[in-house]
Design a protein around this motif. Structure first.
Motif, PDB file in Angstrom:
ATOM      1  N   GLY A 124       0.857  -1.178   0.000  1.00 28.94           N
ATOM      2  CA  GLY A 124       0.000   0.000   0.000  1.00 28.94           C
ATOM      3  C   GLY A 124       0.889   1.221   0.000  1.00 28.94           C
ATOM      4  O   GLY A 124       1.869   1.274   0.752  1.00 28.94           O
ATOM      5  N   VAL A 125       0.593   2.184  -0.868  1.00 29.06           N
ATOM      6  CA  VAL A 125       1.418   3.383  -0.990  1.00 29.06           C
ATOM      7  C   VAL A 125       0.535   4.626  -1.058  1.00 29.06           C
ATOM      8  O   VAL A 125      -0.624   4.560  -1.456  1.00 29.06           O
ATOM      9  N   GLU A 126       1.103   5.746  -0.672  1.00 25.80           N
ATOM     10  CA  GLU A 126       0.383   7.010  -0.805  1.00 25.80           C
ATOM     11  C   GLU A 126       0.408   7.443  -2.265  1.00 25.80           C
ATOM     12  O   GLU A 126       1.414   7.277  -2.952  1.00 25.80           O
ATOM     13  N   GLY A 127      -0.704   7.999  -2.720  1.00 25.02           N
ATOM     14  CA  GLY A 127      -0.769   8.584  -4.049  1.00 25.02           C
ATOM     15  C   GLY A 127      -0.926   7.590  -5.179  1.00 25.02           C
ATOM     16  O   GLY A 127      -1.382   6.469  -5.003  1.00 25.02           O
ATOM     17  N   THR A 128      -0.519   8.051  -6.358  1.00 22.87           N
ATOM     18  CA  THR A 128      -0.650   7.307  -7.606  1.00 22.87           C
ATOM     19  C   THR A 128       0.650   6.598  -7.917  1.00 22.87           C
ATOM     20  O   THR A 128       1.722   7.119  -7.648  1.00 22.87           O
ATOM     21  N   THR A 129       0.560   5.416  -8.509  1.00 25.25           N
ATOM     22  CA  THR A 129       1.744   4.677  -8.930  1.00 25.25           C
ATOM     23  C   THR A 129       1.632   4.379 -10.414  1.00 25.25           C
ATOM     24  O   THR A 129       0.627   4.704 -11.050  1.00 25.25           O
ATOM     25  N   GLY A 130       2.619   3.717 -10.945  1.00 28.61           N
ATOM     26  CA  GLY A 130       2.549   3.267 -12.332  1.00 28.61           C
ATOM     27  C   GLY A 130       1.425   2.263 -12.510  1.00 28.61           C
ATOM     28  O   GLY A 130       0.956   1.669 -11.539  1.00 28.61           O
ATOM     29  N   PRO A 131       0.973   2.044 -13.749  1.00 26.58           N
ATOM     30  CA  PRO A 131      -0.182   1.189 -13.992  1.00 26.58           C
ATOM     31  C   PRO A 131       0.092  -0.309 -13.908  1.00 26.58           C
ATOM     32  O   PRO A 131      -0.853  -1.095 -13.876  1.00 26.58           O
ATOM     33  N   GLY A 132       1.359  -0.700 -13.887  1.00 26.68           N
ATOM     34  CA  GLY A 132       1.629  -2.137 -13.860  1.00 26.68           C
ATOM     35  C   GLY A 132       0.994  -2.818 -15.057  1.00 26.68           C
ATOM     36  O   GLY A 132       1.178  -2.383 -16.189  1.00 26.68           O
ATOM     37  N   ARG A 133       0.184  -3.841 -14.817  1.00 24.80           N
ATOM     38  CA  ARG A 133      -0.451  -4.604 -15.905  1.00 24.80           C
ATOM     39  C   ARG A 133      -1.902  -4.188 -16.165  1.00 24.80           C
ATOM     40  O   ARG A 133      -2.658  -4.923 -16.789  1.00 24.80           O
ATOM     41  N   MET A 134      -2.297  -3.004 -15.708  1.00 29.95           N
ATOM     42  CA  MET A 134      -3.668  -2.536 -15.945  1.00 29.95           C
ATOM     43  C   MET A 134      -3.892  -2.285 -17.438  1.00 29.95           C
ATOM     44  O   MET A 134      -2.970  -1.897 -18.153  1.00 29.95           O
ATOM     45  N   SER A 135      -5.136  -2.463 -17.871  1.00 34.30           N
ATOM     46  CA  SER A 135      -5.490  -2.117 -19.249  1.00 34.30           C
ATOM     47  C   SER A 135      -5.451  -0.595 -19.406  1.00 34.30           C
ATOM     48  O   SER A 135      -5.465   0.142 -18.411  1.00 34.30           O
ATOM     49  N   ASP A 136      -5.430  -0.137 -20.642  1.00 36.07           N
ATOM     50  CA  ASP A 136      -5.427   1.309 -20.893  1.00 36.07           C
ATOM     51  C   ASP A 136      -6.671   1.976 -20.311  1.00 36.07           C
ATOM     52  O   ASP A 136      -6.576   3.046 -19.702  1.00 36.07           O
ATOM     53  N   ASP A 137      -7.841   1.351 -20.485  1.00 37.17           N
ATOM     54  CA  ASP A 137      -9.082   1.924 -19.958  1.00 37.17           C
ATOM     55  C   ASP A 137      -9.058   2.005 -18.438  1.00 37.17           C
ATOM     56  O   ASP A 137      -9.442   3.012 -17.847  1.00 37.17           O
ATOM     57  N   GLU A 138      -8.589   0.940 -17.796  1.00 39.52           N
ATOM     58  CA  GLU A 138      -8.546   0.943 -16.336  1.00 39.52           C
ATOM     59  C   GLU A 138      -7.485   1.925 -15.823  1.00 39.52           C
ATOM     60  O   GLU A 138      -7.683   2.574 -14.802  1.00 39.52           O
ATOM     61  N   THR A 139      -6.393   2.051 -16.542  1.00 41.52           N
ATOM     62  CA  THR A 139      -5.357   3.019 -16.171  1.00 41.52           C
ATOM     63  C   THR A 139      -5.926   4.432 -16.209  1.00 41.52           C
ATOM     64  O   THR A 139      -5.704   5.226 -15.296  1.00 41.52           O
ATOM     65  N   ARG A 140      -6.696   4.740 -17.237  1.00 40.11           N
ATOM     66  CA  ARG A 140      -7.334   6.059 -17.352  1.00 40.11           C
ATOM     67  C   ARG A 140      -8.282   6.299 -16.176  1.00 40.11           C
ATOM     68  O   ARG A 140      -8.257   7.347 -15.542  1.00 40.11           O
ATOM     69  N   GLU A 141      -9.115   5.307 -15.877  1.00 39.84           N
ATOM     70  CA  GLU A 141     -10.063   5.410 -14.751  1.00 39.84           C
ATOM     71  C   GLU A 141      -9.305   5.604 -13.441  1.00 39.84           C
ATOM     72  O   GLU A 141      -9.691   6.426 -12.612  1.00 39.84           O
ATOM     73  N   TYR A 142      -8.230   4.846 -13.260  1.00 42.35           N
ATOM     74  CA  TYR A 142      -7.416   4.932 -12.048  1.00 42.35           C
ATOM     75  C   TYR A 142      -6.842   6.335 -11.887  1.00 42.35           C
ATOM     76  O   TYR A 142      -6.983   6.964 -10.841  1.00 42.35           O
ATOM     77  N   ARG A 143      -6.232   6.854 -12.922  1.00 42.69           N
ATOM     78  CA  ARG A 143      -5.601   8.172 -12.831  1.00 42.69           C
ATOM     79  C   ARG A 143      -6.625   9.294 -12.662  1.00 42.69           C
ATOM     80  O   ARG A 143      -6.381  10.265 -11.947  1.00 42.69           O
ATOM     81  N   GLN A 144      -7.780   9.165 -13.300  1.00 41.59           N
ATOM     82  CA  GLN A 144      -8.821  10.190 -13.185  1.00 41.59           C
ATOM     83  C   GLN A 144      -9.440  10.226 -11.795  1.00 41.59           C
ATOM     84  O   GLN A 144     -10.009  11.239 -11.387  1.00 41.59           O
ATOM     85  N   SER A 145      -9.320   9.148 -11.044  1.00 42.53           N
ATOM     86  CA  SER A 145      -9.914   9.105  -9.704  1.00 42.53           C
ATOM     87  C   SER A 145      -9.065   9.847  -8.675  1.00 42.53           C
ATOM     88  O   SER A 145      -9.480   9.994  -7.530  1.00 42.53           O
TER      89      SER A 145
END
Length: 124
Positions: A31-52
């Protein structure tokens, strides 16, 4: 910028760190504070993750599997490895008191295959 100290712990104790949004490392679960790299997330999920706008992220092998952001807690519904599935179960246990949708806790929803991201945050 000062780095936040990360506590070393076990997977059994990880739910306490997750529910309190405290940085931790429990082998491949962290568990980390803030945003991290997307790892193996899909492009759509990465977008959703960053927008949150995550203030806290739970990762399995470096891939975000749950995060707390502007809309509260959200969880990836993507299936990865058996180990990451176990990590996702740990997150469900940690967050079971934070969610409700006609049941006492999110664990019953997880058993039905409903992602935590579709549940309502009790705290608003």
């Amino acid at each position: 910028m000062a780095r936040t100290r990360v506590a070393k712990t076990t997977r059994a104790k990880a739910p306490d760190f997750i529910s309190s949004k405290i940085p931790f490392q429990a082998s491949a679960l962290s568990g980390v504070e803030g945003t991290t790299g997307p790892g193996r997330m899909s492009d759509d999920e990465t977008r959703e993750y960053r927008q949150s706008n995550p203030s806290y992220t739970v990762r399995s092998y470096g891939t975000p599997i749950a995060w707390h952001g502007d809309a509260g807690w959200q969880m990836s519904s993507t299936k990865y490895t058996p180990t990451t599935s176990r990590h996702q179960s740990i997150v469900r246990v940690a967050l079971s008191d934070h969610f409700s949708k006609g049941h006492d806790n999110a664990r019953s929803h997880a058993d039905e295959g409903i992602p935590l991201s579709q549940l309502q945050d009790k705290r608003g």
